[in-house]
Design an enzyme around this catalytic site. Structure first.
Site, PDB file in Angstrom:
ATOM      1  N   SER A   1      24.772  35.069  41.407  1.00  0.00           N
ATOM      2  CA  SER A   1      24.466  34.846  42.828  1.00  0.00           C
ATOM      3  C   SER A   1      23.282  33.910  42.989  1.00  0.00           C
ATOM      4  O   SER A   1      22.373  33.891  42.144  1.00  0.00           O
ATOM      5  CB  SER A   1      24.138  36.195  43.474  1.00  0.00           C
ATOM      6  OG  SER A   1      23.509  36.003  44.713  1.00  0.00           O
TER       7      SER A   1
ATOM      8  N   TYR B   1      19.443  43.819  43.939  1.00  0.00           N
ATOM      9  CA  TYR B   1      20.713  43.102  43.816  1.00  0.00           C
ATOM     10  C   TYR B   1      20.525  41.867  42.931  1.00  0.00           C
ATOM     11  O   TYR B   1      21.265  41.645  41.963  1.00  0.00           O
ATOM     12  CB  TYR B   1      21.233  42.707  45.206  1.00  0.00           C
ATOM     13  CG  TYR B   1      22.407  41.757  45.160  1.00  0.00           C
ATOM     14  CD1 TYR B   1      23.636  42.169  44.646  1.00  0.00           C
ATOM     15  CD2 TYR B   1      22.290  40.437  45.609  1.00  0.00           C
ATOM     16  CE1 TYR B   1      24.714  41.287  44.592  1.00  0.00           C
ATOM     17  CE2 TYR B   1      23.364  39.565  45.556  1.00  0.00           C
ATOM     18  CZ  TYR B   1      24.570  39.995  45.042  1.00  0.00           C
ATOM     19  OH  TYR B   1      25.629  39.127  44.978  1.00  0.00           O
TER      20      TYR B   1
HETATM   21  N1  LIG Z   1      30.173  36.474  49.298  1.00  0.00           N
HETATM   22  C1  LIG Z   1      29.041  35.901  48.907  1.00  0.00           C
HETATM   23  O1  LIG Z   1      28.403  35.194  49.683  1.00  0.00           O
HETATM   24  C2  LIG Z   1      28.535  36.069  47.490  1.00  0.00           C
HETATM   25  C3  LIG Z   1      27.391  35.343  47.125  1.00  0.00           C
HETATM   26  C4  LIG Z   1      26.908  35.493  45.844  1.00  0.00           C
HETATM   27  C5  LIG Z   1      27.543  36.306  44.936  1.00  0.00           C
HETATM   28  N2  LIG Z   1      28.645  37.018  45.309  1.00  0.00           N
HETATM   29  C6  LIG Z   1      29.283  37.882  44.313  1.00  0.00           C
HETATM   30  O2  LIG Z   1      30.658  37.566  44.251  1.00  0.00           O
HETATM   31  C7  LIG Z   1      31.413  38.731  43.950  1.00  0.00           C
HETATM   32  C8  LIG Z   1      32.491  38.948  45.009  1.00  0.00           C
HETATM   33  O3  LIG Z   1      31.847  39.069  46.259  1.00  0.00           O
HETATM   34  P1  LIG Z   1      32.618  39.290  47.622  1.00  0.00           P
HETATM   35  O4  LIG Z   1      31.875  38.583  48.674  1.00  0.00           O
HETATM   36  O5  LIG Z   1      34.057  39.034  47.426  1.00  0.00           O
HETATM   37  O6  LIG Z   1      32.336  40.843  47.823  1.00  0.00           O
HETATM   38  P2  LIG Z   1      33.331  42.042  48.181  1.00  0.00           P
HETATM   39  O7  LIG Z   1      32.451  43.239  48.391  1.00  0.00           O
HETATM   40  O8  LIG Z   1      34.247  41.638  49.280  1.00  0.00           O
HETATM   41  O9  LIG Z   1      34.167  42.196  46.858  1.00  0.00           O
HETATM   42  C9  LIG Z   1      33.803  43.012  45.779  1.00  0.00           C
HETATM   43  C10 LIG Z   1      34.946  43.975  45.542  1.00  0.00           C
HETATM   44  O10 LIG Z   1      34.617  44.748  44.393  1.00  0.00           O
HETATM   45  C11 LIG Z   1      34.961  46.086  44.632  1.00  0.00           C
HETATM   46  N3  LIG Z   1      34.071  46.899  43.809  1.00  0.00           N
HETATM   47  C12 LIG Z   1      32.746  47.128  43.980  1.00  0.00           C
HETATM   48  N4  LIG Z   1      32.287  47.935  43.021  1.00  0.00           N
HETATM   49  C13 LIG Z   1      33.347  48.218  42.215  1.00  0.00           C
HETATM   50  C14 LIG Z   1      33.504  48.996  41.052  1.00  0.00           C
HETATM   51  N5  LIG Z   1      32.473  49.660  40.530  1.00  0.00           N
HETATM   52  N6  LIG Z   1      34.717  49.051  40.478  1.00  0.00           N
HETATM   53  C15 LIG Z   1      35.775  48.390  41.015  1.00  0.00           C
HETATM   54  N7  LIG Z   1      35.686  47.640  42.128  1.00  0.00           N
HETATM   55  C16 LIG Z   1      34.480  47.559  42.709  1.00  0.00           C
HETATM   56  C17 LIG Z   1      34.772  46.315  46.109  1.00  0.00           C
HETATM   57  O11 LIG Z   1      35.608  47.359  46.599  1.00  0.00           O
HETATM   58  C18 LIG Z   1      35.147  44.966  46.699  1.00  0.00           C
HETATM   59  O12 LIG Z   1      36.487  44.932  47.136  1.00  0.00           O
HETATM   60  C19 LIG Z   1      30.409  39.865  43.843  1.00  0.00           C
HETATM   61  O13 LIG Z   1      30.059  40.005  42.487  1.00  0.00           O
HETATM   62  C20 LIG Z   1      29.224  39.346  44.627  1.00  0.00           C
HETATM   63  O14 LIG Z   1      28.020  39.944  44.195  1.00  0.00           O
HETATM   64  C21 LIG Z   1      29.165  36.911  46.578  1.00  0.00           C
END
Ligand SMILES: NC(=O)c1ccc[n+]([C@@H]2O[C@H](COP(=O)([O-])OP(=O)(O)OC[C@H]3O[C@@H](n4cnc5c(N)ncnc54)[C@H](O)[C@@H]3O)[C@@H](O)[C@H]2O)c1
Length: 349
Positions: free
Chosen positions: A138, A163
């Protein structure tokens, strides 16, 4: 870098019901239909599960997509999944996301982001045909970096939220596993991803809900925030390109493996002022019919101080991504927010 073909391979995507994960699965099937995608997600209720169901439902049209409801922190399950499916490419997106929630719910971050990621690494270590592990890091690892744009060469040892600390830890753990077990791994630092069926805990989505309910939106740091907003299609395009090129396995002078390890930024390289962002969002919400033509936007806006864990600016240097993958995100905020507003109008009709 080594080419990784996706055709006729099995790909494991964790967090497949998530915002980025579900879009990634669709994008993989656009690339090739002769692929098997296994998606894992625990469908937790950090935000409205109806959105996760909606996203998963869109994936049922792919006959070779298999969904497993489960927790990546469950070591026995992860071991079993890897033994059964033997994935060639693993994309770890499952995580507890969100900066502010990590202040009130730290345990969820340790479970999913540390224990969960460790289980994925351990399973990769024992997975013979694994060609590439790609995982989400991230932009938050940059903390309150003063230097912009943020480069993967910058020192990122001062996280300002748990985080961010877990995401930086993922990079460190991946490095150790790449070195010890010669696992090709690439970490991707995503910058504020937005788009249709996105995450309701993120500002653009929360603002939309509030404006529609006639509530006031709080704009942090008095609007003096800049974010490198990145449209989700641009992100998944980048992820697929990265999946197909793994860092090389090579030996150093000592005869031991040089870790096949890489980290890239994926962002728009074009930070936008939060107030401009909110202005475009409000215009697009009116255009899509979510808000009425005569909506008094000024009356629903409150400028407030910065929140703990927040950073004033995020700005990606994406030159390495461009150099190695010939790719740079380019969707404008206007186009991206238009797609979000149109989706929102339809979904909450
Ligand atoms: N969206 C953003 O702006 C952003 C920015 C930087 C990093 N990220 C990273 O990208 C990745 C995806 O993010 P996103 O925005 O799609 O988030 P999101 O919360 O929509 O997707 C994450 C998914 O993982 C599932 N999950 C969480 N913990 C879990 C576990 N222990 N076992 C199984 N499933 C689990 C959740 O149910 C969710 O559906 C994450 O790692 C997030 O930290 C996202």
């Amino acid at each position: 870098m080594s080419t990784v073909t996706l055709e006729n391979k099995t790909i494991l995507v964790t967090g497949a019901a998530g915002f980025i994960g579900s879009n990634l699965v669709k994008r993989i099937y656009q690339e090739t239909s002769s692929v098997t995608v296994i998606g894992i997600d625990n469908m937790n209720d950090y935000y409205d599960v109806a959105l996760k169901d909606f996203r998963l439902n869109e994936l049922t049209k792919y006959p070779t997509f298999t969904f497993i409801k489960g927790n990546i922190a469950d070591k026995a399950l992860i071991t079993e999944v890897f033994e059964k499916y033997k994935p060639s490419v693993v994309v770890n997106l499952a995580a507890q996301a969100g900066v502010r929630y990590s202040i009130t719910n730290p345990d969820a971050y340790v479970e999913s982001n540390l224990v969960g990621f460790f289980n994925i690494l351990e399973a990769c270590r024992h997975c013979e045909n694994l060609e590439h592990l790609v995982y989400a890091s991230s932009s938050s690892v940059y903390g309150s970096n003063k230097k912009v744009p943020y480069s993967t060469e910058d020192k990122v040892d001062n996280p300002v939220s748990l985080y961010a600390a877990t995401k930086k830890s993922n990079e460190l753990m991946a490095h150790a596993y790449s070195k010890l077990y010669n696992i090709p791994s690439t970490g991707l630092r995503f910058f504020t991803v937005y788009g249709p069926a996105g995450r309701p805990d993120m500002a653009y989505f929360g603002f939309t809900n509030k404006l529609r309910n006639n509530e006031t939106i709080k704009i942090f740091n008095y609007g003096n925030c800049k974010r490198d907003f990145t449209y989700v299609d641009d992100i998944v395009e980048g992820v697929v390109r990265v999946m197909k090129k793994a860092p090389d396995k090579k030996n150093g002078e000592d005869g031991l493996p040089i870790p096949p390890y890489a980290v890239y930024n994926i962002g728009n390289q074009n930070p936008e002022n939060l107030l401009d962002f909110v202005q475009i969002l409000s215009e697009e919400l009116v255009r899509a019919g979510v808000l009425p033509e005569d909506y008094d936007f000024e009356a629903h806006k409150e400028l407030v101080p910065m929140q703990p864990g927040d950073v004033p600016v995020t700005y990606a240097d994406t030159s390495a991504l461009e150099r190695d993958f010939g790719y740079k995100p380019s969707t404008s905020l206007r186009d991206g927010l238009r797609k979000f507003a149109e989706w929102y109008a339809e979904f909450y009709r």
